[in-house]
Write a protein that holds these residues in place. Structure first.
Motif, short mmCIF file in Angstrom:
data_model
loop_
_atom_site.label_atom_id
_atom_site.label_comp_id
_atom_site.label_asym_id
_atom_site.label_seq_id
_atom_site.Cartn_x
_atom_site.Cartn_y
_atom_site.Cartn_z
N ALA A 26 0.83 -1.20 0.00
CA ALA A 26 0.00 0.00 0.00
C ALA A 26 0.87 1.26 0.00
O ALA A 26 0.57 2.24 -0.70
N ALA A 27 1.95 1.24 0.76
CA ALA A 27 2.85 2.40 0.79
C ALA A 27 3.51 2.60 -0.58
O ALA A 27 3.65 3.73 -1.05
N TYR A 28 3.89 1.50 -1.23
CA TYR A 28 4.50 1.59 -2.56
C TYR A 28 3.50 2.17 -3.57
O TYR A 28 3.82 3.07 -4.33
N GLY A 29 2.27 1.66 -3.55
CA GLY A 29 1.25 2.17 -4.48
C GLY A 29 0.93 3.64 -4.23
O GLY A 29 0.79 4.42 -5.18
N SER A 30 0.84 4.02 -2.97
CA SER A 30 0.58 5.43 -2.65
C SER A 30 1.73 6.32 -3.09
O SER A 30 1.51 7.40 -3.66
N ALA A 31 2.96 5.88 -2.85
CA ALA A 31 4.12 6.67 -3.27
C ALA A 31 4.16 6.80 -4.79
O ALA A 31 4.47 7.87 -5.32
N LEU A 32 3.84 5.72 -5.50
CA LEU A 32 3.80 5.78 -6.96
C LEU A 32 2.75 6.77 -7.45
O LEU A 32 3.02 7.59 -8.33
N GLY A 33 1.57 6.71 -6.89
CA GLY A 33 0.50 7.61 -7.31
C GLY A 33 0.84 9.07 -7.05
O GLY A 33 0.70 9.92 -7.94
N LEU A 34 1.31 9.36 -5.85
CA LEU A 34 1.68 10.74 -5.52
C LEU A 34 2.86 11.21 -6.36
O LEU A 34 2.89 12.36 -6.81
N GLY A 35 3.82 10.34 -6.59
CA GLY A 35 4.98 10.70 -7.41
C GLY A 35 4.59 10.99 -8.84
O GLY A 35 5.11 11.94 -9.45
N MET A 36 3.68 10.21 -9.40
CA MET A 36 3.25 10.45 -10.77
C MET A 36 2.44 11.75 -10.88
O MET A 36 2.57 12.47 -11.87
N ILE A 37 1.64 12.06 -9.88
CA ILE A 37 0.92 13.33 -9.88
C ILE A 37 1.92 14.48 -9.85
O ILE A 37 1.81 15.45 -10.60
N TRP A 38 2.93 14.38 -8.99
CA TRP A 38 3.94 15.42 -8.88
C TRP A 38 4.74 15.56 -10.18
O TRP A 38 5.01 16.67 -10.64
N ALA A 39 5.11 14.44 -10.79
CA ALA A 39 5.94 14.48 -12.00
C ALA A 39 5.19 15.00 -13.22
O ALA A 39 5.80 15.49 -14.16
N ASP A 40 3.86 14.91 -13.22
CA ASP A 40 3.07 15.34 -14.37
C ASP A 40 2.76 16.83 -14.35
O ASP A 40 2.17 17.35 -15.28
N ARG A 41 3.17 17.52 -13.29
CA ARG A 41 2.96 18.97 -13.24
C ARG A 41 3.86 19.66 -14.24
O ARG A 41 4.96 19.20 -14.52
N PRO A 42 3.43 20.80 -14.76
CA PRO A 42 4.31 21.56 -15.65
C PRO A 42 5.55 22.04 -14.90
O PRO A 42 5.52 22.18 -13.68
N PRO A 43 6.63 22.31 -15.61
CA PRO A 43 7.83 22.83 -14.94
C PRO A 43 7.55 24.14 -14.22
O PRO A 43 6.61 24.87 -14.55
N ARG A 44 8.38 24.46 -13.25
CA ARG A 44 8.19 25.65 -12.43
C ARG A 44 8.14 26.93 -13.28
O ARG A 44 7.34 27.82 -13.02
N ALA A 45 8.99 27.01 -14.30
CA ALA A 45 9.01 28.21 -15.14
C ALA A 45 7.67 28.40 -15.85
O ALA A 45 7.18 29.53 -15.97
N ASP A 46 7.04 27.31 -16.32
CA ASP A 46 5.74 27.42 -16.97
C ASP A 46 4.65 27.81 -15.99
O ASP A 46 3.77 28.61 -16.31
N ARG A 47 4.69 27.26 -14.77
CA ARG A 47 3.69 27.62 -13.77
C ARG A 47 3.82 29.09 -13.39
O ARG A 47 2.82 29.80 -13.23
N LYS A 48 5.07 29.58 -13.28
CA LYS A 48 5.30 30.99 -12.95
C LYS A 48 4.79 31.88 -14.08
O LYS A 48 4.15 32.91 -13.83
N LEU A 49 5.03 31.47 -15.32
CA LEU A 49 4.56 32.24 -16.47
C LEU A 49 3.03 32.27 -16.52
O LEU A 49 2.43 33.29 -16.83
N GLU A 50 2.38 31.16 -16.18
CA GLU A 50 0.92 31.13 -16.16
C GLU A 50 0.35 32.08 -15.11
O GLU A 50 -0.72 32.65 -15.29
#
Length: 148
Positions: free
Chosen positions: A46-70
């Motif tokens: 369960a910890a592995y699955g939760s870490a994978l899910g949260l990690g994939m959500i985090w990794a799919d965010r736009p880069p910081r420069a794009d978020r700042k520009l938005e």
């Protein structure tokens, strides 16, 4: 999508999980109360699955420069002059080169181009003649982000 970041994140979490699993198998499992091993395995999975899910959500965010520009970029709009499909993406979107007529209020209009992954659900919004909202970097007019 940020496929390379997602792959790196999944690999990092998997390596971390394997290290935790090796420590658990090599040392901790011998010191646990009898009959609790199946629950511990369930907790580790369960910890592995939760870490994978949260990690994939985090990794799919736009880069910081794009978020700042938005957040801080100048608002404007772009009229699509032409489109050229470059490739099909893994999630059925299309990597498309868009030639744009960019307009930022208070400044002169100018032409530009951007390569953008058009999701399958939004293809009708990215045809010549349509207008899309944009954000422009106030210090570099060539750096834009589409905000459909």
């Amino acid at each position: 999508m940020f496929h390379e970041r997602i792959v790196r994140t999944v690999l990092t979490i998997t390596v971390g999980y394997l290290i935790v699993l090796a420590i658990w198998l090599g040392w901790l499992v011998q010191h646990t109360p009898p009959g609790t091993v199946p629950y511990q395995i369930g907790g580790l999975l369960a910890a592995y699955g939760s870490a994978l899910g949260l990690g994939m959500i985090w990794a799919d965010r736009p880069p910081r420069a794009d978020r700042k520009l938005e957040r801080r970029g100048l608002e404007g709009w772009a009229r699509i002059e032409s489109t050229q499909r470059l490739a099909e993406t893994a999630d059925h979107g299309q990597l498309t080169e868009l030639r744009l007529e960019l307009t930022v209020p208070g400044e002169e209009s100018y032409s530009g181009r951007v390569v953008y992954e058009v999701p399958a659900s939004m293809r009708e919004q990215f045809v010549p003649g349509k207008t899309v909202p944009i954000r422009v970097d106030p210090h570099n007019r060539d750096r834009i982000v589409l905000c459909p």
